[in-house]
Design a protein around this motif. Structure first.
Motif, PDB file in Angstrom:
ATOM      1  N   GLY A   1       0.574  -1.151  -0.125  1.00  0.00           N
ATOM      2  CA  GLY A   1      -0.432  -0.055   0.419  1.00  0.00           C
ATOM      3  C   GLY A   1       0.824   1.860  -0.544  1.00  0.00           C
ATOM      4  O   GLY A   1       1.756   1.239   0.175  1.00  0.00           O
ATOM      5  N   THR A   2       0.499   2.329   0.167  1.00  0.00           N
ATOM      6  CA  THR A   2       0.809   3.735  -0.398  1.00  0.00           C
ATOM      7  C   THR A   2      -0.027   4.640   0.695  1.00  0.00           C
ATOM      8  O   THR A   2      -0.509   4.034   1.011  1.00  0.00           O
ATOM      9  CB  THR A   2       0.627   4.586  -1.479  1.00  0.00           C
ATOM     10  OG1 THR A   2       1.657   3.380  -2.384  1.00  0.00           O
ATOM     11  CG2 THR A   2       1.460   5.572  -1.703  1.00  0.00           C
ATOM     12  N   THR A   3       0.797   5.387   1.270  1.00  0.00           N
ATOM     13  CA  THR A   3       0.015   6.380   2.298  1.00  0.00           C
ATOM     14  C   THR A   3       1.011   8.005   1.571  1.00  0.00           C
ATOM     15  O   THR A   3       1.689   8.191   1.662  1.00  0.00           O
ATOM     16  CB  THR A   3       0.853   6.027   3.730  1.00  0.00           C
ATOM     17  OG1 THR A   3       0.317   4.875   4.515  1.00  0.00           O
ATOM     18  CG2 THR A   3       0.666   7.212   4.905  1.00  0.00           C
ATOM     19  N   PHE A   4      -0.114   8.657   1.596  1.00  0.00           N
ATOM     20  CA  PHE A   4      -0.066  10.422   1.445  1.00  0.00           C
ATOM     21  C   PHE A   4      -0.105  11.257   2.909  1.00  0.00           C
ATOM     22  O   PHE A   4      -1.323  10.952   3.695  1.00  0.00           O
ATOM     23  CB  PHE A   4      -0.630  10.781   0.720  1.00  0.00           C
ATOM     24  CG  PHE A   4      -0.611   9.883  -0.559  1.00  0.00           C
ATOM     25  CD1 PHE A   4       0.863  10.671  -1.451  1.00  0.00           C
ATOM     26  CD2 PHE A   4      -0.569   9.229  -0.429  1.00  0.00           C
ATOM     27  CE1 PHE A   4       1.001  10.197  -3.285  1.00  0.00           C
ATOM     28  CE2 PHE A   4      -0.671   8.555  -2.579  1.00  0.00           C
ATOM     29  CZ  PHE A   4       0.644   9.230  -3.608  1.00  0.00           C
ATOM     30  N   VAL A   5       0.476  12.299   3.191  1.00  0.00           N
ATOM     31  CA  VAL A   5       0.308  13.091   4.081  1.00  0.00           C
ATOM     32  C   VAL A   5       1.181  14.503   4.228  1.00  0.00           C
ATOM     33  O   VAL A   5       1.779  15.068   2.771  1.00  0.00           O
ATOM     34  CB  VAL A   5       1.520  12.658   5.605  1.00  0.00           C
ATOM     35  CG1 VAL A   5       1.091  12.918   6.745  1.00  0.00           C
ATOM     36  CG2 VAL A   5       1.240  11.155   5.792  1.00  0.00           C
ATOM     37  N   PHE A   6       0.308  15.367   4.128  1.00  0.00           N
ATOM     38  CA  PHE A   6      -0.319  16.697   4.090  1.00  0.00           C
ATOM     39  C   PHE A   6      -0.004  17.290   5.286  1.00  0.00           C
ATOM     40  O   PHE A   6      -1.374  16.862   6.172  1.00  0.00           O
ATOM     41  CB  PHE A   6      -0.306  17.079   2.759  1.00  0.00           C
ATOM     42  CG  PHE A   6      -1.979  16.833   2.234  1.00  0.00           C
ATOM     43  CD1 PHE A   6      -2.993  17.711   3.159  1.00  0.00           C
ATOM     44  CD2 PHE A   6      -2.619  15.704   2.239  1.00  0.00           C
ATOM     45  CE1 PHE A   6      -4.190  18.265   3.418  1.00  0.00           C
ATOM     46  CE2 PHE A   6      -3.928  15.841   2.740  1.00  0.00           C
ATOM     47  CZ  PHE A   6      -4.868  16.836   2.897  1.00  0.00           C
ATOM     48  N   GLN A   7      -0.397  18.601   5.855  1.00  0.00           N
ATOM     49  CA  GLN A   7      -0.250  19.506   6.321  1.00  0.00           C
ATOM     50  C   GLN A   7      -1.056  20.724   6.093  1.00  0.00           C
ATOM     51  O   GLN A   7      -0.986  20.770   4.912  1.00  0.00           O
ATOM     52  CB  GLN A   7       0.899  19.627   6.987  1.00  0.00           C
ATOM     53  CG  GLN A   7       1.369  18.730   7.730  1.00  0.00           C
ATOM     54  CD  GLN A   7       3.043  19.273   8.692  1.00  0.00           C
ATOM     55  OE1 GLN A   7       3.552  20.076   8.312  1.00  0.00           O
ATOM     56  NE2 GLN A   7       3.332  18.049   9.717  1.00  0.00           N
ATOM     57  N   VAL A   8      -1.679  21.381   7.172  1.00  0.00           N
ATOM     58  CA  VAL A   8      -2.660  22.486   7.282  1.00  0.00           C
ATOM     59  C   VAL A   8      -2.378  22.933   8.159  1.00  0.00           C
ATOM     60  O   VAL A   8      -2.409  22.609   9.227  1.00  0.00           O
ATOM     61  CB  VAL A   8      -4.774  22.096   6.315  1.00  0.00           C
ATOM     62  CG1 VAL A   8      -4.856  23.745   6.622  1.00  0.00           C
ATOM     63  CG2 VAL A   8      -4.119  21.345   5.359  1.00  0.00           C
ATOM     64  N   PRO A   9      -2.610  24.434   8.042  1.00  0.00           N
ATOM     65  CA  PRO A   9      -2.252  25.626   9.240  1.00  0.00           C
ATOM     66  C   PRO A   9      -3.659  25.131  10.051  1.00  0.00           C
ATOM     67  O   PRO A   9      -4.336  25.599   9.304  1.00  0.00           O
ATOM     68  CB  PRO A   9      -1.644  26.350   8.505  1.00  0.00           C
ATOM     69  CG  PRO A   9      -1.609  26.285   7.170  1.00  0.00           C
ATOM     70  CD  PRO A   9      -2.336  25.275   7.028  1.00  0.00           C
ATOM     71  N   VAL A  10      -2.928  25.325  11.017  1.00  0.00           N
ATOM     72  CA  VAL A  10      -4.116  25.925  12.501  1.00  0.00           C
ATOM     73  C   VAL A  10      -4.340  27.156  12.576  1.00  0.00           C
ATOM     74  O   VAL A  10      -3.628  27.936  12.340  1.00  0.00           O
ATOM     75  CB  VAL A  10      -3.545  24.592  13.887  1.00  0.00           C
ATOM     76  CG1 VAL A  10      -5.128  25.571  14.609  1.00  0.00           C
ATOM     77  CG2 VAL A  10      -3.274  23.239  13.392  1.00  0.00           C
ATOM     78  N   TYR A  11      -5.544  27.625  12.305  1.00  0.00           N
ATOM     79  CA  TYR A  11      -5.852  28.405  12.678  1.00  0.00           C
ATOM     80  C   TYR A  11      -5.869  29.411  13.633  1.00  0.00           C
ATOM     81  O   TYR A  11      -5.953  28.633  14.878  1.00  0.00           O
ATOM     82  CB  TYR A  11      -7.863  28.769  11.940  1.00  0.00           C
ATOM     83  CG  TYR A  11      -8.194  29.851  12.401  1.00  0.00           C
ATOM     84  CD1 TYR A  11      -7.687  31.251  11.925  1.00  0.00           C
ATOM     85  CD2 TYR A  11      -9.038  30.088  13.607  1.00  0.00           C
ATOM     86  CE1 TYR A  11      -8.359  32.640  11.836  1.00  0.00           C
ATOM     87  CE2 TYR A  11      -9.550  31.461  14.199  1.00  0.00           C
ATOM     88  CZ  TYR A  11      -9.115  32.628  12.691  1.00  0.00           C
ATOM     89  OH  TYR A  11      -9.935  33.981  13.215  1.00  0.00           O
ATOM     90  N   GLN A  12      -4.859  30.375  14.225  1.00  0.00           N
ATOM     91  CA  GLN A  12      -4.677  30.673  15.627  1.00  0.00           C
ATOM     92  C   GLN A  12      -5.579  32.307  15.457  1.00  0.00           C
ATOM     93  O   GLN A  12      -5.057  33.184  15.267  1.00  0.00           O
ATOM     94  CB  GLN A  12      -2.940  31.167  15.376  1.00  0.00           C
ATOM     95  CG  GLN A  12      -2.048  30.347  15.011  1.00  0.00           C
ATOM     96  CD  GLN A  12      -1.981  29.205  15.568  1.00  0.00           C
ATOM     97  OE1 GLN A  12      -2.355  29.498  17.187  1.00  0.00           O
ATOM     98  NE2 GLN A  12      -1.391  28.359  15.367  1.00  0.00           N
ATOM     99  N   ASN A  13      -6.520  32.094  17.006  1.00  0.00           N
ATOM    100  CA  ASN A  13      -7.206  32.694  16.734  1.00  0.00           C
ATOM    101  C   ASN A  13      -6.866  33.913  17.580  1.00  0.00           C
ATOM    102  O   ASN A  13      -6.583  33.739  19.230  1.00  0.00           O
ATOM    103  CB  ASN A  13      -8.965  32.409  17.461  1.00  0.00           C
ATOM    104  CG  ASN A  13      -9.888  33.097  17.573  1.00  0.00           C
ATOM    105  OD1 ASN A  13      -9.833  34.419  17.374  1.00  0.00           O
ATOM    106  ND2 ASN A  13     -10.933  32.889  18.655  1.00  0.00           N
ATOM    107  N   GLN A  14      -6.311  35.604  17.571  1.00  0.00           N
ATOM    108  CA  GLN A  14      -5.625  36.588  17.772  1.00  0.00           C
ATOM    109  C   GLN A  14      -7.009  37.720  18.548  1.00  0.00           C
ATOM    110  O   GLN A  14      -7.765  37.413  18.330  1.00  0.00           O
ATOM    111  CB  GLN A  14      -4.827  37.274  16.808  1.00  0.00           C
ATOM    112  CG  GLN A  14      -4.311  35.991  17.009  1.00  0.00           C
ATOM    113  CD  GLN A  14      -2.644  37.166  15.620  1.00  0.00           C
ATOM    114  OE1 GLN A  14      -2.608  37.246  15.654  1.00  0.00           O
ATOM    115  NE2 GLN A  14      -1.978  36.282  15.242  1.00  0.00           N
TER     116      GLN A  14
END
Length: 480
Positions: free
Chosen positions: A467-480
């Motif tokens: 099998g194959t695994t793809f991993v990506f990231q999305v920034p977390v929303y920083q509530n200021q």
């Protein structure tokens, strides 16, 4: 006009001399005594000074030689016998001089200078000048002048015979030659690197493959020439890198054109064939055959629409005008929507589609439409390579800065040598493009471009038949 100074204390004589000289067009000044004559001779550049030898209070031969120490003045009678002079006792060796030579000097048409006898030597001859001295009775004598006197000769002999001066002059000349030699050597050393660099730059500009294209540099900058060499090497490296990039881009462009042509031609040919069959054999075809042909033509047209859509989407993402519509959104809800979207495909292929995430996942910050496109493309790729009865899993993990999304399947896997190329445009693992004609090879390229625009990346790990695994990231929303 010639200027003559007459030094005479007898007014009658000075008047007669001045009258005679003025008649021949000469300007005459008169001094009545020796001090006045000396003062005037020092103050004005007279062409000739006529002296009274017996002026009171002055030895005028001596004073005249003080005015010009380089000359020697002698008074001769009409037979060239020496009557008066200014010299220490014993310096004058001759009592008389050669009268014919003096007359020859005074005559016209001679070539000058003439050499006359030196009164201070029995053997030496020197350049001289002479003038007649006349009175009421006629020729009274001659004024005989040696133009380079004994004092002048003494200085010359001193210079010639001075060992210190010779040594100093030799040393000075040797020093100048040595400085010149070291200067030329230093110039050669300093310009050697520049000449070599110029030769390398010329070879690089002309593209000569068999010559050195970089200046060997040891890494330590010691002067401006080293800095110039380092700058040239760095510039040449950048140019070569850019040229290689241009060559790769050109090769990619050519390959892309070929791939697009192939991917467009295959469905177009099929579509055209079935439509033409329907037109030619419409009456002879049964309703079931006609329906089958229409469905095939419809599928081929959908494939064309999908390929063209992906091409336009990738071109739009590559353009400088692409702007992200970023906003905070729930990534867990987006995954639920995408999972529901692919549930029907999962049932058709007998594939288990599951998700794994907690309830405390923070909001992500990005373009929700583009992130959904990333998930769609990754799931389509997973369904394409997962056999019936396989599993596809969506999972989420978060930290303070990023949310990691993992799409894993247990399909056929990707060979290690192909893993680094899967995000290239039109790349396919299969050697035969016909076996995957429905896959244009743009899905993963679009995924990578979208994530690049978000400032993140994607990684892939795979094992054959596991099998194959793809991993990506999305920034977390920083509530200021």
């Amino acid at each position: 006009m010639k200027q003559i100074l007459v030094v005479e204390d007898n007014p009658d004589i000075s008047f007669l001399v001045s009258m005679h000289l003025r008649d021949i067009g000469v300007h005459v000044d008169i001094a009545n005594e020796g001090n006045e004559g000396l003062r005037r001779a020092l103050a004005e550049p007279y062409d000739l000074v006529i002296l009274d030898l017996m002026l009171p209070g002055k030895e005028l031969f001596h004073d005249l030689m003080i005015i010009n120490p380089a000359i020697e003045v002698y008074l001769l009678d009409s037979q060239a016998k020496i009557l008066a002079y200014s010299a220490p006792q014993g310096h004058v060796k001759r009592e008389a001089l050669n009268l014919p030579v003096i007359k020859q000097f005074l005559s016209q048409g001679n070539s000058y200078p003439l050499l006359g006898e030196d009164p201070r030597s029995l053997k030496r001859y020197k350049v001289f000048s002479a003038a007649e001295i006349r009175d009421d009775k006629g020729l009274a004598g001659y004024l005989y002048i040696i133009l380079a006197g004994e004092a002048y000769d003494s200085v010359i002999e001193l210079v010639k015979g001075s060992y210190i001066l010779k040594f100093t002059a030799s040393l000075l000349i040797a020093g100048l030659l040595l400085v010149l030699l070291f200067g030329l050597l230093g110039f050669f050393v300093l310009t050697h690197r520049l000449r070599k660099l110029a030769s390398i730059m010329t070879a690089y500009r002309q593209g000569k493959q068999d010559e050195l294209k970089r200046y060997p540099f040891k890494g330590k900058v010691s002067d401006e020439v080293d800095q110039l060499i380092l700058s040239f090497n760095q510039m040449a490296d950048r140019i070569d890198t850019q040229l290689d990039e241009l060559r790769r881009n050109d090769a990619t462009r050519r390959e892309m054109v070929a791939n697009v042509s192939h991917d467009l031609r295959t469905p177009l040919t099929s579509l055209h064939g079935y439509i033409e069959t329907l037109l030619l054999k419409d009456k002879s075809l049964s309703q079931a055959e006609r329906q089958q042909y229409l469905e095939i033509a419809n599928n081929q047209s959908k494939q064309l629409i999908g390929l063209v859509t992906e091409l336009f989407e990738l071109a739009r993402l590559d353009s400088c005008e692409t702007l992200l519509d970023v906003e905070p959104f729930s990534l867990s809800e987006l995954i639920q929507d995408v999972q529901q979207k692919f549930e029907l495909d999962a049932k058709k292929q007998n594939i288990t589609l599951s998700s794994d995430y907690g309830n405390d996942i923070p909001f992500a910050y990005g373009d929700i439409g583009m992130i959904q496109r990333v998930l769609d493309n990754l799931l389509q790729n997973a369904f394409r390579h997962t056999p019936k009865g396989g599993n596809i899993t969506l999972s989420i993990d978060a930290n303070a800065e990023n949310i990691s999304v993992k799409v894993a399947d247990n399909g056929c896997g990707i060979p290690a040598e192909d893993l680094t190329n899967i995000f290239d445009r039109f790349y396919r693992e299969e050697k035969s493009r016909q076996s995957s004609a429905s896959n244009a090879g743009l899905g993963l390229a679009i995924v990578k471009r979208i994530l690049d625009l978000h400032g993140t990346g994607i990684t892939a790990s795979s094992y054959l038949r596991q099998g194959t695994t793809f991993v990506f990231q999305v920034p977390v929303y920083q509530n200021q």
